[in-house]
Design an enzyme around this catalytic site. Structure first.
Site, PDB file in Angstrom:
ATOM      1  N   HIS A  45       0.824  -1.206   0.000  1.00 47.36           N
ATOM      2  CA  HIS A  45       0.000   0.000   0.000  1.00 47.36           C
ATOM      3  C   HIS A  45       0.862   1.262   0.000  1.00 47.36           C
ATOM      4  O   HIS A  45       1.871   1.339   0.694  1.00 47.36           O
ATOM      5  CB  HIS A  45      -0.870   0.051   1.258  1.00 47.36           C
ATOM      6  CG  HIS A  45      -2.030  -0.886   1.257  1.00 47.36           C
ATOM      7  ND1 HIS A  45      -1.887  -2.239   1.496  1.00 47.36           N
ATOM      8  CD2 HIS A  45      -3.354  -0.663   1.065  1.00 47.36           C
ATOM      9  CE1 HIS A  45      -3.084  -2.804   1.452  1.00 47.36           C
ATOM     10  NE2 HIS A  45      -3.992  -1.876   1.189  1.00 47.36           N
ATOM     11  N   ASN A  76       8.036  -3.920   3.111  1.00 44.52           N
ATOM     12  CA  ASN A  76       6.626  -3.676   3.374  1.00 44.52           C
ATOM     13  C   ASN A  76       6.235  -3.987   4.810  1.00 44.52           C
ATOM     14  O   ASN A  76       5.517  -3.208   5.447  1.00 44.52           O
ATOM     15  CB  ASN A  76       5.788  -4.521   2.410  1.00 44.52           C
ATOM     16  CG  ASN A  76       4.309  -4.292   2.554  1.00 44.52           C
ATOM     17  OD1 ASN A  76       3.854  -3.165   2.712  1.00 44.52           O
ATOM     18  ND2 ASN A  76       3.536  -5.363   2.506  1.00 44.52           N
ATOM     19  N   GLU A 176      12.765  15.677  -2.628  1.00 37.97           N
ATOM     20  CA  GLU A 176      12.484  16.567  -3.754  1.00 37.97           C
ATOM     21  C   GLU A 176      13.590  16.492  -4.798  1.00 37.97           C
ATOM     22  O   GLU A 176      13.321  16.451  -6.010  1.00 37.97           O
ATOM     23  CB  GLU A 176      12.326  18.002  -3.260  1.00 37.97           C
ATOM     24  CG  GLU A 176      11.041  18.263  -2.493  1.00 37.97           C
ATOM     25  CD  GLU A 176      10.854  19.716  -2.126  1.00 37.97           C
ATOM     26  OE1 GLU A 176       9.704  20.174  -2.073  1.00 37.97           O
ATOM     27  OE2 GLU A 176      11.878  20.405  -1.874  1.00 37.97           O
ATOM     28  N   PHE A 183       7.055  19.432  -2.844  1.00 36.69           N
ATOM     29  CA  PHE A 183       6.014  19.084  -1.895  1.00 36.69           C
ATOM     30  C   PHE A 183       5.528  20.307  -1.118  1.00 36.69           C
ATOM     31  O   PHE A 183       6.292  21.229  -0.848  1.00 36.69           O
ATOM     32  CB  PHE A 183       6.527  18.026  -0.910  1.00 36.69           C
ATOM     33  CG  PHE A 183       7.010  16.779  -1.596  1.00 36.69           C
ATOM     34  CD1 PHE A 183       6.121  15.934  -2.243  1.00 36.69           C
ATOM     35  CD2 PHE A 183       8.362  16.466  -1.620  1.00 36.69           C
ATOM     36  CE1 PHE A 183       6.562  14.786  -2.883  1.00 36.69           C
ATOM     37  CE2 PHE A 183       8.817  15.323  -2.252  1.00 36.69           C
ATOM     38  CZ  PHE A 183       7.912  14.477  -2.892  1.00 36.69           C
TER      39      PHE A 183
END
Length: 203
Positions: A45, A76, A176, A183
């Site tokens: 996810h 994960n 970034e 952001f």
């Protein structure tokens, strides 16, 4: 993937089954949950199911394949999950989190070694890394300041990731630089420059 998170978003809804995204436009490739079967990668996810567990509809949307990427099991289930949990604890005092997350590059290592893609009918890119940036505000109507708490992680998508997320903490400025994204563009530049350069290893 972008979302905000408050304590009211976190509930006890039971986990849904993975499914194709029904809202994709006609003609888009549709990744099936079965494209991950026997791939040695998790269905990872981006927006965690627990972050939208307040009701069935919100939780179900996190199981669409547009919200998942091929993620190594250790990444994960260990460091990535630990950081997800940490972010949820930050809502306990009434704070609201603004979160952005995504994959980067190509080529990750699952339980059967390195792969660049998985899938059957459609090739699914296996990212080389996953990242997340988080802006924490004390309340919904509070404007960011130079003291605003901000976090970011950058994790290799491989089987070397431990439970502790802190070794993978980086500055938002670094994310970034690597991704080319900007952001939280509504934060004034003089404030953004200051908070984005900070590396946070905790609350």
């Amino acid at each position: 993937m972008c979302w905000n998170l408050t304590a009211s978003d976190i509930g006890n809804t039971e986990r849904s089954a993975f499914a194709e995204d029904p809202d994709l436009p006609v003609g888009f490739h549709r990744i099936k949950p079965s494209d991950y079967t026997n791939s040695a990668f998790d269905r990872g996810h981006m927006c965690p199911a627990k972050d939208r567990s307040d009701n069935d509809e919100n939780e179900r949307a996190t199981f669409y394949t547009t919200n998942i990427v091929p993620q190594s099991p250790d990444c994960n289930r260990k460091g990535w999950e630990s950081f997800e949990s940490h972010c949820r604890t930050l809502t306990h005092d009434g704070s609201e989190l603004y979160i952005v997350s995504g994959p980067y590059g190509q080529g990750g290592t699952g339980e059967h070694g390195e792969q660049k893609t998985i899938g059957k009918g459609v090739e699914v890119t296996v990212p080389a890394a996953v990242w997340k940036v988080v802006l924490v505000l004390p309340g919904k109507d509070v404007a960011p300041t130079s003291a605003t708490h901000i976090l970011a992680v950058w994790m290799p998508n491989d089987q070397t990731i431990p439970k502790d997320w802190k070794p993978y903490a980086v500055s938002v400025a670094e994310v970034e630089k690597r991704t080319g994204y900007k952001f939280f563009p509504l934060v004034p530049d003089e404030i953004a420059t200051s908070i984005k350069s900070h590396v946070a290893h905790g609350p």
